[in-house]
Design a protein around this motif. Sequence first.
Motif, PDB file in Angstrom:
ATOM      1  N   GLY A   1       0.821  -1.199   0.000  1.00  0.00           N
ATOM      2  CA  GLY A   1       0.000   0.000   0.000  1.00  0.00           C
ATOM      3  C   GLY A   1       0.861   1.258   0.000  1.00  0.00           C
ATOM      4  N   LYS A   2       0.308   2.337  -0.472  1.00  0.00           N
ATOM      5  CA  LYS A   2       1.031   3.608  -0.505  1.00  0.00           C
ATOM      6  C   LYS A   2       1.272   4.094   0.926  1.00  0.00           C
ATOM      7  N   PRO A   3       2.475   4.523   1.241  1.00  0.00           N
ATOM      8  CA  PRO A   3       2.798   4.890   2.629  1.00  0.00           C
ATOM      9  C   PRO A   3       2.101   6.151   3.124  1.00  0.00           C
ATOM     10  N   VAL A   4       1.730   7.034   2.218  1.00  0.00           N
ATOM     11  CA  VAL A   4       1.044   8.257   2.619  1.00  0.00           C
ATOM     12  C   VAL A   4       0.257   8.782   1.417  1.00  0.00           C
ATOM     13  N   SER A   5      -0.895   9.348   1.686  1.00  0.00           N
ATOM     14  CA  SER A   5      -1.686   9.930   0.594  1.00  0.00           C
ATOM     15  C   SER A   5      -1.166  11.327   0.280  1.00  0.00           C
TER      16      SER A   5
ATOM     17  N   VAL B   1       0.237  10.835   9.160  1.00  0.00           N
ATOM     18  CA  VAL B   1       0.805   9.533   9.516  1.00  0.00           C
ATOM     19  C   VAL B   1       1.393   8.851   8.291  1.00  0.00           C
ATOM     20  N   VAL B   2       2.616   8.349   8.452  1.00  0.00           N
ATOM     21  CA  VAL B   2       3.291   7.569   7.415  1.00  0.00           C
ATOM     22  C   VAL B   2       3.174   6.098   7.795  1.00  0.00           C
ATOM     23  N   LYS B   3       2.730   5.272   6.842  1.00  0.00           N
ATOM     24  CA  LYS B   3       2.468   3.860   7.123  1.00  0.00           C
ATOM     25  C   LYS B   3       3.456   2.956   6.387  1.00  0.00           C
ATOM     26  N   ALA B   4       3.689   1.783   6.982  1.00  0.00           N
ATOM     27  CA  ALA B   4       4.535   0.791   6.324  1.00  0.00           C
ATOM     28  C   ALA B   4       3.872   0.354   5.022  1.00  0.00           C
ATOM     29  N   ALA B   5       4.637   0.327   3.944  1.00  0.00           N
ATOM     30  CA  ALA B   5       4.079  -0.033   2.639  1.00  0.00           C
ATOM     31  C   ALA B   5       3.797  -1.523   2.530  1.00  0.00           C
ATOM     32  N   ALA B   6       4.466  -2.332   3.352  1.00  0.00           N
ATOM     33  CA  ALA B   6       4.270  -3.778   3.320  1.00  0.00           C
ATOM     34  C   ALA B   6       4.770  -4.369   4.632  1.00  0.00           C
TER      35      ALA B   6
ATOM     36  N   ASP C   1      16.840   8.975  -5.837  1.00  0.00           N
ATOM     37  CA  ASP C   1      16.633   7.533  -5.675  1.00  0.00           C
ATOM     38  C   ASP C   1      15.239   7.141  -5.184  1.00  0.00           C
ATOM     39  N   GLY C   2      14.315   8.089  -5.116  1.00  0.00           N
ATOM     40  CA  GLY C   2      12.967   7.760  -4.647  1.00  0.00           C
ATOM     41  C   GLY C   2      11.930   8.699  -5.241  1.00  0.00           C
ATOM     42  N   ILE C   3      10.766   8.724  -4.589  1.00  0.00           N
ATOM     43  CA  ILE C   3       9.736   9.690  -4.970  1.00  0.00           C
ATOM     44  C   ILE C   3       9.424  10.543  -3.745  1.00  0.00           C
ATOM     45  N   ASP C   4       9.069  11.804  -3.970  1.00  0.00           N
ATOM     46  CA  ASP C   4       8.695  12.707  -2.879  1.00  0.00           C
ATOM     47  C   ASP C   4       7.191  12.932  -2.938  1.00  0.00           C
ATOM     48  N   ILE C   5       6.517  12.627  -1.835  1.00  0.00           N
ATOM     49  CA  ILE C   5       5.062  12.744  -1.754  1.00  0.00           C
ATOM     50  C   ILE C   5       4.713  13.872  -0.784  1.00  0.00           C
ATOM     51  N   ALA C   6       4.086  14.913  -1.281  1.00  0.00           N
ATOM     52  CA  ALA C   6       3.730  16.059  -0.444  1.00  0.00           C
ATOM     53  C   ALA C   6       2.556  15.705   0.470  1.00  0.00           C
TER      54      ALA C   6
END
Length: 218
Positions: free
Chosen positions: A86-90, A126-131, A115-120
């Motif tokens: 799942g996505k770690p944050v909306s 809350v940041v959640k575990a992606a898996a 090396d990643g993506i930045d999500i505003a």
Amino acid sequence: MSKKFNFGRKIAGKGYYIALILCAVAIGISGYLYYLGVNQEQQPQLGGSNVVSPGDDVQAGATLPSGVTDPSGNTTEPVKRPYPIGKPVSGQTIKDYAMDCLSYNETTRDWRVHDGIDIAAEAGTVVKAAAAGTVYTVFKDDTMGTTVVIRHDGGYTTQYASLAEEVDVEVGDVVQMGDAIGTVANTALLETAQGNHLHFSVTLNDEPIDPVKFLEME
């Protein structure tokens, strides 16, 4: 008369052998011509739909059997999702993954890999575990701020950076997809111009991969 008679007999004898030789030659030629005719019937016709000339273009849209590797190194089999992801944050992705090209960094005002993506997202989101996985390390990086790294089955790791200083996990914790691990902040000094956001990156066998592809695995 006897001399003429003997000469005639000699000529007649030689003619017999000459005739035999000519017959053998005729049979050989006939057999060779027959062989050529049969061989030509078995050869594919030039210009047919199944013949490709050296100058012809081969269509790139041809498909490969499942599991076969094409010249670019990719397989035709779809990537399988090893576990729920799942996505770690909306939020909106404000900077994409860029390891095969340079991306402009608004903070440092230069071009570099990303090396990643930045999500505003708003501070405190809350940041959640992606898996599901195990927390491998929690640390404060000089450039990427407070960071949590989780290891997953199959050689994958996920990294969550630019978090607030207080996090919800410790090294060794076993987490499930959707478990809270921290909150969004703006602690990544290398990306402060982007405001509050999560820097999310993924590796496979210690090599960076596009997080979007990880999140979209089927």
